[in-house]
Scaffold this active site. Structure first.
Site, mmCIF file in Angstrom:
data_model
loop_
_atom_site.group_PDB
_atom_site.id
_atom_site.type_symbol
_atom_site.label_atom_id
_atom_site.label_comp_id
_atom_site.label_asym_id
_atom_site.label_seq_id
_atom_site.Cartn_x
_atom_site.Cartn_y
_atom_site.Cartn_z
ATOM 1 N N ARG A 66 -31.970 23.220 24.741
ATOM 2 C CA ARG A 66 -32.690 21.947 24.898
ATOM 3 C C ARG A 66 -34.007 21.967 24.138
ATOM 4 O O ARG A 66 -34.473 20.950 23.654
ATOM 5 C CB ARG A 66 -32.994 21.686 26.370
ATOM 6 N N GLU A 95 -25.045 11.896 26.524
ATOM 7 C CA GLU A 95 -26.044 11.347 27.429
ATOM 8 C C GLU A 95 -27.445 11.497 26.841
ATOM 9 O O GLU A 95 -27.697 12.400 26.048
ATOM 10 C CB GLU A 95 -26.007 12.057 28.787
#
Lengths: 137, 454
Positions: free
Chosen positions: B86, B157
């Protein structure tokens, strides 16, 4: 009275942080909130910049233990600039479990005047106000 | 060579990535089974799709998780990415993956997709012939999205606002907008080859006393930014608020306004779906209570008319749930949905009208910003406090808005900050609450309202 506050280390627990800010404001403090993910040096810089009376550090996931050992060393670096600043810490101060009897003296030894391990927010702030009143008598 | 292709070549030229064979990836997407596309599942499956959360570091554990989910009758598989990826720290992810593979301990909290590579991951992602949803939380997801689509993951997403304001303190918001613009364009490009790639926004935000108007505005803006780049399948989402009535009102207004604003920018050929997240706030430690809460969420999702539900587990309060608990919650949610039939249709006209007026006033303020592009208008609106997310850790967030619950547990705005809530709506919100208390009591109410389900 001016307070610098924030969550120490890489901790991102912002809800408690915001509640501390709101509670301090409700009690009439002028608050400088550095937010989550704040390093010790940033706290001290902000205290000096704002000429704050109180530094209130919070921690939720146990990072305080690792970060706060250096408070005394840091204080020494600033000479008497920090002499009148009250150092307070609260939250969940160690990884795993620990008792307050053990933790409070340890953190006082690191250089904190007020230490609250797993203490309710309002109780902690009541104690802070009491402490400030006593001190300024 | 197109500008997009030049940009892609630079991004994919990374020491942690295999060589990308674009021609091969295109062939793969073109011929991929339609069942892998959630957009196709939305069209063909006449039910609310059930999707859990979950991700493990090693290929074997991830595969085992999918087998469990498959047995529990999951509709959509999740692929949760690890937190090093991330932050674009592929080196640490690689090291931790190796440690996880050599020992019996998981050193990562998700699947490091980039390190596994698309050639390996594709075998798993296509094996179960079910759609997979990429959950990650990455501001710069350009490389991750290229790898995901090449692996057979056709739902992405996130978004520049929803993956930043709840998750980061100081990642530059303008960069996030530009990086996500790239993601939208890549998704739009691939969508031309087969069924559309679906994009999904992350509605729960901080999951702490976020008022419906803020959630809806952000959902609409991320949707518009996505449609602008050519995305043809988009999911708006929100999570359980704690008030059944507010959830139902919110679902109705979100659906209505999503249609309204997409038409406003001239997009009429995109499919918009509604996704509902089971309770995202603090969970009860008691696992029986947690199960009741989850079940209640499913009932509300049915009343809202969600196209997809994202599940929680009864172990939520105590850390990362096991694959058994995850599979159990999928099976239970499917069961609840099966027995829920003929639900009454509840409409609260007054609440809908107030909420619609709030959303439209904020949207108008965003559109009226003098900047030349939508993303810059949105960027400015966040910067100047027109959009304000309660409890966001990000330094750019204005943090002036304050919310509490009224006696029916609805989230109400008692301080609007710079958010242009119309006076009449603001009065209505405040009138629902008991504000004659001193400020300390109101702060205590807020603390109580956050932990309301515990």
């Amino acid at each position: 009275m001016k307070v610098v506050t924030g969550v120490v280390g890489n901790d991102i627990h912002v809800v408690a942080n915001r509640l501390i800010e709101l509670s301090l404001q409700a009690r009439g403090f002028e608050v400088f909130n550095l937010g989550v993910n704040t390093y010790l040096e940033e706290f001290v810089d902000a205290v000096i910049e704002t000429n704050a009376d109180i530094l209130l550090i919070s921690s939720l996931n146990g990072e305080a233990e690792g970060w706060c050992r250096e408070v005394k060393i840091l204080k020494a670096k600033y000479g008497n600039l920090l002499d009148n600043v009250v150092f307070m810490i609260g939250g969940n101060l160690v990884v795993g479990t620990g008792s307050a009897e053990d933790i409070v003296p340890r953190f006082k030894n690191y250089g904190f005047d007020l230490v609250f391990h797993q203490v309710d927010l309002n109780t902690g702030l009541d104690e802070l106000e009491k402490f400030m009143k006593e001190r300024d008598k | 060579m197109s500008l997009l292709q030049e940009e892609r070549n630079i991004i994919l030229n990374n020491e942690y990535v295999d060589n990308f064979d674009f021609a091969e990836v295109e062939e793969f997407v073109k011929n991929a089974s339609k069942d892998l596309f959630i957009s196709y599942n939305f069209k063909t499956k006449d039910k609310m799709l059930v999707q859990p959360r979950g991700g493990f570091p090693t290929y074997d554990k991830m595969f085992a998780l999918y087998e469990f989910f498959d047995k529990a009758n999951v509709d959509v598989l999740p692929c949760t990415i690890d937190s090093n990826t991330r932050l674009n720290d592929y080196a640490t992810a690689k090291k931790m993956l190796r440690l996880s593979e050599e020992n019996e301990v998981d050193m990562l909290n998700g699947y490091p997709l980039i390190n596994h590579g698309y050639r390996t991951s594709r075998k798993m992602m296509t094996h179960f012939n079910k759609p997979i949803s990429l959950r990650h939380g990455t501001p710069d997801a350009r490389l991750l999205i290229e790898t995901a689509i090449a692996s057979g993951i056709f739902e992405i997403e996130g978004g520049p606002i929803t993956y930043l304001l709840p998750y980061s303190k100081n990642f530059p918001l303008d960069k996030a907008f530009l990086y996500w613009k790239y993601v939208e364009r890549v998704c739009a490009e691939y969508s031309k080859l087969n069924e559309p790639i679906n994009r999904e926004s992350f509605g729960p935000l901080t999951a702490t006393l976020v008022p419906p108007c803020i959630t809806i505005v952000i959902q609409l803006l991320e949707m518009l930014l996505s449609l602008e780049e050519g995305v043809k399948s988009f999911s708006v989402s929100f999570s359980q608020t704690g008030s059944m009535n507010q959830d139902i009102v919110m679902g109705a207004v979100l659906r209505k306004l999503a249609k309204h604003y997409s038409e406003e920018i001239g997009v009429t050929d995109a499919d918009i779906h509604l996704v509902y997240h089971q309770w995202m706030g603090a969970f009860p430690m008691d696992q029986n209570y947690a199960s009741q809460l989850i079940n209640m969420s499913t009932v509300i999702a049915a009343m809202v008319g969600a196209n997809k539900i994202i599940t929680k587990t009864k172990q939520e309060a105590s850390g990362i749930p096991t694959k058994e608990a995850n599979a159990e919650t999928v099976a239970n949610t499917q069961y609840t949905l099966r027995i829920l039939n003929g639900l009454p249709n509840i409409v609260d006209k007054e609440e809908e009208e107030i909420l619609t007026a709030e959303v439209m006033a904020i949207m108008e303020a965003v559109f009226n910003d003098p900047a030349d592009t939508l993303w810059r208008k949105v960027f400015n609106s966040i910067k100047n406090g027109t959009i304000d997310v309660p409890f966001s850790p990000h330094i750019i967030n204005n943090n002036e808005m304050i919310t509490v619950r009224d006696r029916n547990k609805n989230i109400r705005i008692i301080k609007r900050g710079k958010v242009p809530i119309p006076d009449r709506c603001f009065e209505y919100e405040k009138n629902q609450c008991d504000l004659n208390k001193d400020t300390t009591s109101i702060v205590n109410d807020i603390i109580h309202d956050i932990g309301i389900m515990q």
